[in-house]
Design a protein around this motif. Structure first.
Motif, PDB file in Angstrom:
ATOM      1  N   GLY A   1       0.833  -1.182   0.000  1.00  0.00           N
ATOM      2  CA  GLY A   1       0.000   0.000   0.000  1.00  0.00           C
ATOM      3  C   GLY A   1       0.870   1.234   0.000  1.00  0.00           C
ATOM      4  N   SER A   2       0.475   2.245   0.794  1.00  0.00           N
ATOM      5  CA  SER A   2       1.200   3.509   0.795  1.00  0.00           C
ATOM      6  C   SER A   2       1.176   4.125   2.181  1.00  0.00           C
ATOM      7  N   ALA A   3       2.308   4.750   2.565  1.00  0.00           N
ATOM      8  CA  ALA A   3       2.394   5.484   3.828  1.00  0.00           C
ATOM      9  C   ALA A   3       2.096   6.955   3.566  1.00  0.00           C
ATOM     10  N   ILE A   4       1.344   7.567   4.473  1.00  0.00           N
ATOM     11  CA  ILE A   4       0.877   8.939   4.294  1.00  0.00           C
ATOM     12  C   ILE A   4       1.072   9.711   5.591  1.00  0.00           C
ATOM     13  N   LEU A   5       1.397  11.004   5.458  1.00  0.00           N
ATOM     14  CA  LEU A   5       1.482  11.924   6.590  1.00  0.00           C
ATOM     15  C   LEU A   5       0.185  12.703   6.723  1.00  0.00           C
ATOM     16  N   SER A   6      -0.246  12.955   7.950  1.00  0.00           N
ATOM     17  CA  SER A   6      -1.359  13.873   8.151  1.00  0.00           C
ATOM     18  C   SER A   6      -0.863  15.305   7.947  1.00  0.00           C
ATOM     19  N   PRO A   7      -1.759  16.271   7.651  1.00  0.00           N
ATOM     20  CA  PRO A   7      -3.191  16.228   7.936  1.00  0.00           C
ATOM     21  C   PRO A   7      -3.977  15.293   7.020  1.00  0.00           C
ATOM     22  N   SER A   8      -5.034  14.740   7.605  1.00  0.00           N
ATOM     23  CA  SER A   8      -5.923  13.838   6.880  1.00  0.00           C
ATOM     24  C   SER A   8      -7.310  13.986   7.491  1.00  0.00           C
ATOM     25  N   GLU A   9      -8.216  13.115   7.094  1.00  0.00           N
ATOM     26  CA  GLU A   9      -9.571  13.191   7.615  1.00  0.00           C
ATOM     27  C   GLU A   9     -10.188  11.796   7.536  1.00  0.00           C
ATOM     28  N   LEU A  10      -9.626  10.866   8.303  1.00  0.00           N
ATOM     29  CA  LEU A  10     -10.063   9.475   8.231  1.00  0.00           C
ATOM     30  C   LEU A  10     -11.368   9.262   8.985  1.00  0.00           C
ATOM     31  N   GLU A  11     -12.226   8.421   8.419  1.00  0.00           N
ATOM     32  CA  GLU A  11     -13.462   8.008   9.086  1.00  0.00           C
ATOM     33  C   GLU A  11     -13.460   6.486   9.176  1.00  0.00           C
ATOM     34  N   LEU A  12     -12.621   5.960  10.060  1.00  0.00           N
ATOM     35  CA  LEU A  12     -12.560   4.511  10.206  1.00  0.00           C
ATOM     36  C   LEU A  12     -13.861   3.957  10.757  1.00  0.00           C
ATOM     37  N   ARG A  13     -14.592   4.778  11.480  1.00  0.00           N
ATOM     38  CA  ARG A  13     -15.920   4.421  11.959  1.00  0.00           C
ATOM     39  C   ARG A  13     -16.828   5.615  11.727  1.00  0.00           C
ATOM     40  N   PRO A  14     -18.060   5.391  11.253  1.00  0.00           N
ATOM     41  CA  PRO A  14     -18.955   6.530  11.023  1.00  0.00           C
ATOM     42  C   PRO A  14     -19.084   7.414  12.262  1.00  0.00           C
ATOM     43  N   GLY A  15     -19.074   8.718  12.030  1.00  0.00           N
ATOM     44  CA  GLY A  15     -19.197   9.660  13.138  1.00  0.00           C
ATOM     45  C   GLY A  15     -17.889  10.027  13.798  1.00  0.00           C
TER      46      GLY A  15
END
Length: 202
Positions: A65-79
């Motif tokens: 896959g790929s490694a990424i630096l934040s800033p980000s906006e992950l929604e691993l769970r809704p809400g």
């Protein structure tokens, strides 16, 4: 300082604030609790960058896959919205539109948080519990002052503490081996080169 503000926050609330303030301070929301973290210090960002370079080279070479630096906006769970300092997204991402969106990421091979004075409890308790319960296969906490990594997996009751060498072998592959002494030395040397100060600050 990372702290909860007393109301139930939603992802829409957080996105509205982020649009106004861009990406710093960092805004995250877990279980309705707003977590606000100020912009990180230089040494923190150096550590995150060095780790991202190592992880991305390995993930790319191994076709993980790929490694990424934040800033980000992950929604691993809704809400929820979280922004790990560094994270590895698995290949084969299923996207809903023409280009990937943060909301398309539902699991991570790895999440990494580099401790700051304002984030110790959040990283070691709130985010640890959240990540390990929501599709993150491994979670690393980097303590720059103690020069150590705390390594967590979902089944662990206590972390594995590493100070000299860290091995990461997702999917049973040949591991990425990180010389932690050399890594911490490299981070501190960059500080010395820029500032002329012989002792790195937190």
């Amino acid at each position: 300082m990372a702290m909860p503000l007393r109301r139930h926050w939603t992802t829409d609330d957080v996105r509205a604030i982020t649009r106004e303030d861009r990406h710093w301070p960092r805004y995250e929301v877990i279980d309705g609790e707003l977590l606000v973290t100020p912009a990180p210090q230089w040494r923190h960002q150096t550590a995150a960058f060095e780790l991202c370079v190592l992880l991305d080279a390995f993930a790319t070479h191994e076709r993980l896959g790929s490694a990424i630096l934040s800033p980000s906006e992950l929604e691993l769970r809704p809400g929820t919205i979280t922004q790990p300092d560094v994270f590895v997204v698995p290949k084969g991402l299923s996207i809903t539109g023409l280009v990937p969106e943060w909301s398309d990421i539902k699991s991570l091979l790895l999440a990494v948080e580099v401790l700051s004075p304002s984030s110790v409890r959040t990283d070691r308790v709130v985010k640890r519990d959240f990540y390990l319960a929501n599709g993150v296969a491994a979670y690393w906490i980097v303590d720059l002052d103690a020069r150590m990594f705390e390594v967590w997996r979902p089944q662990d009751e206590t972390p594995s503490v590493q100070q000299t060498e860290l091995r990461w072998a997702p999917d049973g592959r040949d591991p990425l081996i990180i010389d932690l002494i050399a890594l911490f030395d490299r981070i501190d040397e960059k500080w010395r080169q820029i500032t002329g100060i012989t002792k790195a600050r937190p």
